[in-house]
Design an enzyme around this catalytic site. Structure first.
Site, PDB file in Angstrom:
ATOM      1  N   ASP A  82       0.828  -1.209   0.000  1.00  0.00           N
ATOM      2  CA  ASP A  82       0.000   0.000   0.000  1.00  0.00           C
ATOM      3  C   ASP A  82       0.869   1.269   0.000  1.00  0.00           C
ATOM      4  O   ASP A  82       1.884   1.329   0.709  1.00  0.00           O
ATOM      5  CB  ASP A  82      -0.867  -0.046   1.272  1.00  0.00           C
ATOM      6  CG  ASP A  82      -2.130   0.772   1.152  1.00  0.00           C
ATOM      7  OD1 ASP A  82      -2.621   0.954   0.027  1.00  0.00           O
ATOM      8  OD2 ASP A  82      -2.641   1.221   2.196  1.00  0.00           O
ATOM      9  N   HIS A  83       0.463   2.263  -0.775  1.00  0.00           N
ATOM     10  CA  HIS A  83       1.073   3.604  -0.745  1.00  0.00           C
ATOM     11  C   HIS A  83       2.593   3.602  -0.785  1.00  0.00           C
ATOM     12  O   HIS A  83       3.244   4.222   0.066  1.00  0.00           O
ATOM     13  CB  HIS A  83       0.638   4.366   0.517  1.00  0.00           C
ATOM     14  CG  HIS A  83      -0.785   4.810   0.446  1.00  0.00           C
ATOM     15  ND1 HIS A  83      -1.196   5.867  -0.334  1.00  0.00           N
ATOM     16  CD2 HIS A  83      -1.889   4.336   1.062  1.00  0.00           C
ATOM     17  CE1 HIS A  83      -2.500   6.017  -0.201  1.00  0.00           C
ATOM     18  NE2 HIS A  83      -2.951   5.097   0.628  1.00  0.00           N
ATOM     19  N   GLY A 182      -6.779   8.326   8.466  1.00  0.00           N
ATOM     20  CA  GLY A 182      -6.738   8.698   9.881  1.00  0.00           C
ATOM     21  C   GLY A 182      -8.124   9.032  10.396  1.00  0.00           C
ATOM     22  O   GLY A 182      -9.129   8.633   9.814  1.00  0.00           O
ATOM     23  N   THR A 240      -6.558   2.756   9.999  1.00  0.00           N
ATOM     24  CA  THR A 240      -6.551   3.394  11.324  1.00  0.00           C
ATOM     25  C   THR A 240      -7.420   2.636  12.326  1.00  0.00           C
ATOM     26  O   THR A 240      -7.029   2.423  13.471  1.00  0.00           O
ATOM     27  CB  THR A 240      -7.064   4.849  11.179  1.00  0.00           C
ATOM     28  OG1 THR A 240      -6.214   5.499  10.242  1.00  0.00           O
ATOM     29  CG2 THR A 240      -7.023   5.594  12.499  1.00  0.00           C
TER      30      THR A 240
HETATM   31  P1  13P Z   1      -7.770   4.742   7.104  1.00  0.00           P
HETATM   32  O1  13P Z   1      -6.478   4.844   7.865  1.00  0.00           O
HETATM   33  O2  13P Z   1      -8.573   5.986   7.177  1.00  0.00           O
HETATM   34  O3  13P Z   1      -8.538   3.548   7.495  1.00  0.00           O
HETATM   35  O4  13P Z   1      -7.378   4.590   5.561  1.00  0.00           O
HETATM   36  C1  13P Z   1      -6.758   3.429   5.132  1.00  0.00           C
HETATM   37  C2  13P Z   1      -6.226   3.557   3.756  1.00  0.00           C
HETATM   38  O5  13P Z   1      -6.780   4.212   2.897  1.00  0.00           O
HETATM   39  C3  13P Z   1      -5.013   2.803   3.459  1.00  0.00           C
HETATM   40  O6  13P Z   1      -4.575   2.994   2.149  1.00  0.00           O
END
Ligand code: 13P
Length: 292
Positions: A82-83, A182, A240
């Site tokens: 992810d990311h 978040g 989160t």
């Molecule tokens: P949250 O932290 O708001 O749950 O978002 C998760 C997210 O988009 C991970 O890529």
């Protein structure tokens, strides 16, 4: 069963109007809890990890543990990075066996974002059935090392989305539509579900080609989550909320059992709390019973 392709899994979800939960992990016990909950609910699931926990746990270890557990689970499972802002780490995780890679070029200028996302897409597609997720616009909040203030957050333009998807070669697309990573600072964040639907129509009509990803899944009202799924969200990311469950449940156990020094009991308590929460999400996203 062996890992499956995220694209196939999410095209099915998009067609059948449910979303697959994509749950971020920071610990192996969470990973076990997610797979057990999804198996009990007969739900397809995506395990994901952002770069810092992936490096901390080691990508080799995550792939090994996740693939062993997925093999014995009777549900489709994907493993997603992810990311990630580093092309080299994207390639390393693809080499090691992640099935889905997100290159996050949302902080780059448009052409640079396309160029680097394309490099990751070409690499992953040449390797085999590894799908790539890209993002356009910026999602406010903090996810791993990426911090975006609300002022900096920019929503995704539907026309530019089509150009981006075509030129970057991605398989899954995460448009910025007002959700944030978040905890939301306001009780009623403005989420542009109409924009999501416009993008969905442009990319996926008459045929689903590029399933859409919802980032910033924690903290939205249930009716908003259902609207997002109805308007094209096929992968729904939650991070989160799971971090809070992990920390709060461990804290609760230790504070109510101050004299007990038994890590297995602490982990079991956390695992149970995580499983309950994953089942809540699976139910809300409508993916229960969809592992067929
Ligand atoms: P949250 O932290 O708001 O749950 O978002 C998760 C997210 O988009 C991970 O890529």
């Amino acid at each position: 069963m062996p890992f499956v392709s995220a694209k196939e899994m999410l095209i099915k979800a998009s067609k059948e109007k449910y979303a697959v939960g994509a749950f971020n992990i920071t610990s192996i016990v969470q990973l076990e809890a997610i797979l057990e909950a999804a198996t009990e609910m007969k739900a397809p699931v995506i395990i994901q990890t952002s770069v810092t926990p992936a490096k901390f746990l080691q990508p080799e270890v995550i792939v090994a543990v996740c693939s062993v557990l997925a093999q014995s689970a009777d549900i489709p499972v994907c493993l997603h990075l992810d990311h990630c802002t580093e092309v080299s780490f994207c390639k390393k995780c693809a080499d090691l066996g992640f099935t889905n890679i997100m290159f996050d070029g949302s902080r780059l200028n448009y052409e640079e974002n396309i160029k680097l996302t394309r490099e990751v897409s070409d690499y992953c597609h040449q390797k085999g059935d590894i799908t790539v997720e890209g993002e356009l616009g910026t999602v406010a909040g903090v996810e791993d090392q990426i911090k975006v203030t609300e002022d900096e957050a920019q929503l995704c333009n539907p026309d530019i989305a089509v150009d981006f998807v075509k030129r970057s070669g991605i398989d899954l697309f995460g448009p910025a539509i007002g959700t944030a990573h978040g905890v939301y600072k306001t009780e009623n964040p403005v989420i542009d579900t109409e924009r999501l639907f416009k993008i969905h129509k442009k990319l996926n009509y008459p045929e689903i080609q590029t399933p859409l990803v919802i980032h910033g899944g924690t903290g939205l009202k249930e009716e908003v989550v259902r609207e997002l799924v109805k308007n094209g969200g096929a992968k729904y990311n939650v991070s989160t909320n799971l971090k809070h469950i992990l920390i709060d449940s461990i804290y609760e156990y230790i504070s109510t059992h101050p004299d007990e020094y038994d890590p297995v009991r602490i982990d079991s308590h956390m695992k149970k709390a995580t499983k309950e929460r994953i089942k809540y999400w699976i139910d809300l996203l409508g993916s229960n019973g969809m592992a067929k």
